[in-house]
Write a protein that holds these residues in place. Structure first.
Motif, mmCIF file in Angstrom:
data_model
loop_
_atom_site.group_PDB
_atom_site.id
_atom_site.type_symbol
_atom_site.label_atom_id
_atom_site.label_comp_id
_atom_site.label_asym_id
_atom_site.label_seq_id
_atom_site.Cartn_x
_atom_site.Cartn_y
_atom_site.Cartn_z
ATOM 1 N N ASN A 1 39.165 37.027 56.090
ATOM 2 C CA ASN A 1 38.559 37.404 54.810
ATOM 3 C C ASN A 1 39.594 37.761 53.747
ATOM 4 O O ASN A 1 39.476 37.329 52.599
ATOM 5 C CB ASN A 1 37.592 38.565 54.999
ATOM 6 C CG ASN A 1 36.383 38.171 55.822
ATOM 7 O OD1 ASN A 1 36.154 37.002 56.102
ATOM 8 N ND2 ASN A 1 35.603 39.157 56.222
ATOM 9 N N LEU A 2 40.600 38.526 54.103
ATOM 10 C CA LEU A 2 41.599 38.957 53.128
ATOM 11 C C LEU A 2 42.350 37.756 52.547
ATOM 12 O O LEU A 2 42.488 37.632 51.327
ATOM 13 C CB LEU A 2 42.579 39.953 53.734
ATOM 14 C CG LEU A 2 43.681 40.454 52.796
ATOM 15 C CD1 LEU A 2 43.073 41.166 51.583
ATOM 16 C CD2 LEU A 2 44.642 41.370 53.524
ATOM 17 N N ALA A 3 42.813 36.862 53.397
ATOM 18 C CA ALA A 3 43.552 35.685 52.913
ATOM 19 C C ALA A 3 42.662 34.810 52.038
ATOM 20 O O ALA A 3 43.111 34.294 51.004
ATOM 21 C CB ALA A 3 44.087 34.882 54.093
ATOM 22 N N THR A 4 41.404 34.669 52.413
ATOM 23 C CA THR A 4 40.473 33.849 51.632
ATOM 24 C C THR A 4 40.219 34.466 50.262
ATOM 25 O O THR A 4 40.215 33.770 49.245
ATOM 26 C CB THR A 4 39.151 33.663 52.405
ATOM 27 O OG1 THR A 4 39.446 32.999 53.641
ATOM 28 C CG2 THR A 4 38.152 32.843 51.625
ATOM 29 N N VAL A 5 40.027 35.779 50.227
ATOM 30 C CA VAL A 5 39.789 36.461 48.950
ATOM 31 C C VAL A 5 41.031 36.384 48.065
ATOM 32 O O VAL A 5 40.927 36.120 46.861
ATOM 33 C CB VAL A 5 39.346 37.930 49.186
ATOM 34 C CG1 VAL A 5 39.388 38.736 47.897
ATOM 35 C CG2 VAL A 5 37.939 37.964 49.791
ATOM 36 N N VAL A 6 42.202 36.587 48.635
ATOM 37 C CA VAL A 6 43.447 36.503 47.850
ATOM 38 C C VAL A 6 43.615 35.102 47.266
ATOM 39 O O VAL A 6 43.940 34.950 46.077
ATOM 40 C CB VAL A 6 44.674 36.917 48.699
ATOM 41 C CG1 VAL A 6 45.976 36.565 48.000
ATOM 42 C CG2 VAL A 6 44.612 38.410 49.011
#
Length: 149
Positions: free
Chosen positions: A40-45
């Motif tokens: 999730n974090l990499a996708t949001v970034v």
């Protein structure tokens, strides 16, 4: 005699412009991150980075056509869109992350796409007053007005 559009109308127009760049970047980032199985974090970034890139690119088009050099056009894009894109990205990503299972639903899921569409709609509604406030003070998209034909 022509009259200037109301502040609300200008704000809606500015926010629609912002939404276009943000939506392209946001959707592309979510699709890429989800398709690659990123967290999730990499996708949001990635989504945020692409939203800013597309938002600034779209903002620079009329400025470059008006004859400004690339560095000056980039400065105008930063001045006109940074706050708007930031608010939109904060709202839409917070909404997507807050919906249980939305980030993990997958590209074939109605939950994934419905949440993404809803997040952009909510971000639009909450960003319009921000853009109105900025335009009323000669900031935000007011900086761009001299370059539109």
């Amino acid at each position: 005699m022509t009259t200037a559009p109301s502040l609300w109308r200008q704000a809606v127009s500015a926010t629609l412009h912002c939404l276009t760049g943000c939506a392209i970047g946001e959707v592309l980032g979510m699709v890429i991150g989800t398709a690659l199985g990123w967290g999730n974090l990499a996708t949001v970034v990635l989504s945020i980075a692409l939203a800013f890139a597309f938002g600034y690119s779209l903002a620079m088009r009329p400025v470059l056509r008006a004859g400004l050099a690339l560095p000056a056009a980039l400065a105008v894009a930063f001045a006109s869109d940074t706050v708007s894109i930031s608010v939109m990205e904060l709202v839409d990503n917070a909404f997507v992350v807050a919906i249980p299972g939305a980030m993990d639903a997958g590209l074939a899921s109605g939950l994934f796409w419905g949440t993404l569409v809803a997040s952009l709609a909510i971000a639009f509604v909450l960003t319009v007053p921000v853009n109105r406030w900025l335009i009323a003070r000669g900031r935000g998209h007011a900086v761009m007005h001299q370059y539109h034909h």
